[in-house]
Design a protein around this motif. Sequence first.
Motif, PDB file in Angstrom:
ATOM      1  N   LYS A 109       9.007  27.261  57.016  1.00 57.56           N
ATOM      2  CA  LYS A 109       9.221  26.762  55.993  1.00 57.56           C
ATOM      3  C   LYS A 109       9.887  25.308  56.206  1.00 57.56           C
ATOM      4  CE  LYS A 109      11.534  26.797  51.438  1.00 57.56           C
ATOM      5  NZ  LYS A 109      12.339  27.713  50.581  1.00 57.56           N
ATOM      6  N   GLU A 110      10.872  25.592  57.120  1.00 59.89           N
ATOM      7  CA  GLU A 110      11.891  24.373  57.558  1.00 59.89           C
ATOM      8  C   GLU A 110      11.198  23.329  58.264  1.00 59.89           C
ATOM      9  OE1 GLU A 110      15.393  23.919  58.325  1.00 59.89           O
ATOM     10  OE2 GLU A 110      16.173  25.614  57.372  1.00 59.89           O
ATOM     11  N   PHE A 111      10.259  23.753  59.048  1.00 57.76           N
ATOM     12  CA  PHE A 111       9.387  22.755  59.779  1.00 57.76           C
ATOM     13  C   PHE A 111       8.181  22.176  58.766  1.00 57.76           C
ATOM     14  CE2 PHE A 111       9.454  25.752  63.596  1.00 57.76           C
ATOM     15  CZ  PHE A 111      10.908  25.224  64.093  1.00 57.76           C
ATOM     16  N   VAL A 112       7.779  22.774  58.100  1.00 53.70           N
ATOM     17  CA  VAL A 112       6.782  22.226  56.990  1.00 53.70           C
ATOM     18  C   VAL A 112       7.540  21.207  56.249  1.00 53.70           C
ATOM     19  CG1 VAL A 112       5.281  22.472  54.951  1.00 53.70           C
ATOM     20  CG2 VAL A 112       4.977  23.933  57.084  1.00 53.70           C
ATOM     21  N   ALA A 113       8.825  21.475  55.528  1.00 53.48           N
ATOM     22  CA  ALA A 113       9.507  20.287  54.911  1.00 53.48           C
ATOM     23  C   ALA A 113       9.962  19.486  55.494  1.00 53.48           C
ATOM     24  CB  ALA A 113      10.975  21.325  54.431  1.00 53.48           C
ATOM     25  N   ALA A 114      10.126  19.485  56.870  1.00 55.37           N
ATOM     26  CA  ALA A 114      10.725  18.265  57.642  1.00 55.37           C
ATOM     27  C   ALA A 114       9.573  17.261  57.879  1.00 55.37           C
ATOM     28  CB  ALA A 114      10.995  18.792  59.131  1.00 55.37           C
ATOM     29  N   VAL A 115       8.133  17.988  57.870  1.00 55.11           N
ATOM     30  CA  VAL A 115       7.074  17.002  58.165  1.00 55.11           C
ATOM     31  C   VAL A 115       6.637  16.432  56.789  1.00 55.11           C
ATOM     32  CG1 VAL A 115       4.791  16.888  59.269  1.00 55.11           C
ATOM     33  CG2 VAL A 115       6.524  18.245  60.367  1.00 55.11           C
ATOM     34  N   GLY A 116       6.560  17.599  55.857  1.00 51.50           N
ATOM     35  CA  GLY A 116       5.815  17.178  54.666  1.00 51.50           C
ATOM     36  C   GLY A 116       6.649  16.404  53.550  1.00 51.50           C
ATOM     37  N   LYS A 117       7.810  16.992  53.743  1.00 52.02           N
ATOM     38  CA  LYS A 117       9.197  16.354  52.775  1.00 52.02           C
ATOM     39  C   LYS A 117       8.617  16.240  51.174  1.00 52.02           C
ATOM     40  CE  LYS A 117      11.780  13.644  55.903  1.00 52.02           C
ATOM     41  NZ  LYS A 117      12.521  12.182  56.298  1.00 52.02           N
ATOM     42  N   ASP A 118       8.539  15.319  50.435  1.00 50.92           N
ATOM     43  CA  ASP A 118       8.351  15.434  49.031  1.00 50.92           C
ATOM     44  C   ASP A 118       6.772  15.447  48.983  1.00 50.92           C
ATOM     45  OD1 ASP A 118       7.728  12.613  49.819  1.00 50.92           O
ATOM     46  OD2 ASP A 118       8.942  11.939  48.127  1.00 50.92           O
ATOM     47  N   LYS A 119       6.062  15.390  49.897  1.00 50.17           N
ATOM     48  CA  LYS A 119       4.621  15.641  49.630  1.00 50.17           C
ATOM     49  C   LYS A 119       4.042  16.994  49.681  1.00 50.17           C
ATOM     50  CE  LYS A 119       4.041  11.036  50.224  1.00 50.17           C
ATOM     51  NZ  LYS A 119       3.542  10.160  49.151  1.00 50.17           N
ATOM     52  N   VAL A 120       4.978  17.916  49.787  1.00 51.06           N
ATOM     53  CA  VAL A 120       4.488  19.550  49.876  1.00 51.06           C
ATOM     54  C   VAL A 120       5.414  20.274  48.913  1.00 51.06           C
ATOM     55  CG1 VAL A 120       3.632  19.274  52.282  1.00 51.06           C
ATOM     56  CG2 VAL A 120       5.893  19.921  51.949  1.00 51.06           C
ATOM     57  N   GLU A 121       4.690  21.302  48.476  1.00 49.86           N
ATOM     58  CA  GLU A 121       5.357  22.408  47.931  1.00 49.86           C
ATOM     59  C   GLU A 121       4.985  23.631  48.707  1.00 49.86           C
ATOM     60  OE1 GLU A 121       7.160  23.826  44.690  1.00 49.86           O
ATOM     61  OE2 GLU A 121       6.409  21.691  44.647  1.00 49.86           O
ATOM     62  N   ILE A 122       6.192  24.373  49.107  1.00 51.95           N
ATOM     63  CA  ILE A 122       6.108  25.293  49.868  1.00 51.95           C
ATOM     64  C   ILE A 122       6.279  26.735  49.405  1.00 51.95           C
ATOM     65  CG2 ILE A 122       6.817  26.190  52.292  1.00 51.95           C
ATOM     66  CD1 ILE A 122       7.967  23.352  52.768  1.00 51.95           C
ATOM     67  N   SER A 123       5.594  27.678  49.649  1.00 48.33           N
ATOM     68  CA  SER A 123       6.130  29.057  49.255  1.00 48.33           C
ATOM     69  C   SER A 123       5.827  30.000  50.634  1.00 48.33           C
ATOM     70  CB  SER A 123       5.012  29.615  48.355  1.00 48.33           C
ATOM     71  OG  SER A 123       3.557  29.655  48.807  1.00 48.33           O
ATOM     72  N   THR A 124       6.933  30.928  50.578  1.00 50.76           N
ATOM     73  CA  THR A 124       7.086  31.774  51.767  1.00 50.76           C
ATOM     74  C   THR A 124       6.723  33.274  51.527  1.00 50.76           C
ATOM     75  OG1 THR A 124       8.890  30.375  52.341  1.00 50.76           O
ATOM     76  CG2 THR A 124       8.761  32.459  53.456  1.00 50.76           C
ATOM     77  N   LEU A 125       5.653  33.755  52.047  1.00 51.83           N
ATOM     78  CA  LEU A 125       5.295  35.085  52.156  1.00 51.83           C
ATOM     79  C   LEU A 125       6.253  36.226  52.333  1.00 51.83           C
ATOM     80  CD1 LEU A 125       1.647  35.024  53.559  1.00 51.83           C
ATOM     81  CD2 LEU A 125       2.171  35.088  51.362  1.00 51.83           C
ATOM     82  N   ILE A 126       7.048  36.236  53.521  1.00 48.93           N
ATOM     83  CA  ILE A 126       8.036  37.092  53.710  1.00 48.93           C
ATOM     84  C   ILE A 126       9.366  36.850  53.235  1.00 48.93           C
ATOM     85  CG2 ILE A 126       9.079  38.587  55.829  1.00 48.93           C
ATOM     86  CD1 ILE A 126       6.795  37.468  57.505  1.00 48.93           C
ATOM     87  N   PRO A 127       9.780  37.772  52.214  1.00 51.12           N
ATOM     88  CA  PRO A 127      11.006  37.614  51.311  1.00 51.12           C
ATOM     89  C   PRO A 127      12.315  37.578  52.509  1.00 51.12           C
ATOM     90  CG  PRO A 127      10.006  39.365  50.445  1.00 51.12           C
ATOM     91  CD  PRO A 127       9.139  39.100  52.085  1.00 51.12           C
ATOM     92  N   ASP A 128      13.180  36.619  51.910  1.00 52.25           N
ATOM     93  CA  ASP A 128      14.591  36.501  52.795  1.00 52.25           C
ATOM     94  C   ASP A 128      15.101  38.244  52.655  1.00 52.25           C
ATOM     95  OD1 ASP A 128      14.562  33.954  53.606  1.00 52.25           O
ATOM     96  OD2 ASP A 128      15.440  33.557  51.552  1.00 52.25           O
ATOM     97  N   GLY A 129      15.662  38.370  54.004  1.00 55.60           N
ATOM     98  CA  GLY A 129      16.387  39.677  54.132  1.00 55.60           C
ATOM     99  C   GLY A 129      15.470  40.599  54.492  1.00 55.60           C
ATOM    100  N   MET A 130      14.089  40.514  54.730  1.00 55.54           N
ATOM    101  CA  MET A 130      13.058  41.595  55.233  1.00 55.54           C
ATOM    102  C   MET A 130      13.000  41.196  56.995  1.00 55.54           C
ATOM    103  SD  MET A 130       9.455  42.772  53.995  1.00 55.54           S
ATOM    104  CE  MET A 130      10.027  43.896  52.963  1.00 55.54           C
ATOM    105  N   GLU A 131      12.777  42.439  57.470  1.00 53.32           N
ATOM    106  CA  GLU A 131      12.453  42.172  58.916  1.00 53.32           C
ATOM    107  C   GLU A 131      11.144  41.728  58.984  1.00 53.32           C
ATOM    108  OE1 GLU A 131      12.053  41.582  62.375  1.00 53.32           O
ATOM    109  OE2 GLU A 131      13.993  42.285  62.015  1.00 53.32           O
ATOM    110  N   PRO A 132      10.609  40.522  59.531  1.00 55.04           N
ATOM    111  CA  PRO A 132       9.483  40.329  59.526  1.00 55.04           C
ATOM    112  C   PRO A 132       8.401  41.188  60.503  1.00 55.04           C
ATOM    113  CG  PRO A 132      10.620  38.324  60.002  1.00 55.04           C
ATOM    114  CD  PRO A 132      11.671  39.420  59.915  1.00 55.04           C
TER     115      PRO A 132
END
Length: 303
Positions: free
Chosen positions: A45-68
């Motif tokens: 998510k961080e990498f996509v946000a760094a490259v896409g900035k305000d051109k992207v809307e990001i959703s994350t599949l694995i919830p925070d706090g869960m061991e991937p």
Amino acid sequence: MLKRWTVLLLCLLAVVSFPGCSSNNPVTKTEESKLEVSVTFNALKEFVAAVGKDKVEISTLIPDGMEPHDFEPKAQDLTGLSTAKVFVYSGLGMEGWVEEAIKAANNAGLIAVEASKGAGAIAGAEHEGGEEHGQYDPHIWLSLKGAEIEVNNIRDALVQADPANKDYYEKNCNDYISQLENLYNEYHGKFQSAQKKSFVTGHAAFAYLCRDFGLEQNSVEDVFAEGEPSAQQLTELVEYCKKNKVTAIFAEEMASPDVSQTLAKEVGAKVETIYTIESNEDDLTYLERMTDNLSKIYESLIE
């Protein structure tokens, strides 16, 4: 396995076709202009946000706090994939469920990118993971050089999905990679000058970081955060720490903190927090967390 994924697909289709999720819902002009990107976990998510900035809307599949390593998607987890334009996963066995998830999404226009593609993979130990996890250590994002590879692959996917903004994505990518390289160069010189090269973690997630800087890790748990050490293994870890004058045991919240505390007490070391950047941690950016990791590891080597 086939039956499970068939049920998942049917459930997903039911969720997507539910009236409340209909494309007739009002959508703002700002939302329409953004490229929908789904990622598996926080570092991506961080990498996509760094490259896409305000051109992207990001959703994350694995919830925070869960061991991937333990994550298994349910139908509701995959609804974003049915409408996303780009799906970014890290690969190297990190997300063993990804191929079936892409099939279940039934999204013909989805651009799926394995962010680690082209990286020199490090093999996991023979006893670790097996068929469940794959044959490679997946923690490529914890290497600054690995992060560069992932960022470049993400840039290519965003350009493919949105060629009209190619120059925008390329500039953002170059700017972010410059920051990664600056941090790498700063610590490469520091680690080269350090007499000690060995450190101990709760979870063997730092082999790629070690490769970047010529370091060596030993750990309480294996590559996949599984299996607390036996009494013999713990004895060997104690001997290793004493031989290599280890002054800090680096632990994460989800990987054997109790054993790390026991080991630290046995060898007279302190326990330090280290980030694996799989979830959002302390509201810090990727670069801030990597800087913190590198600083703490370096300090432990010169004490």
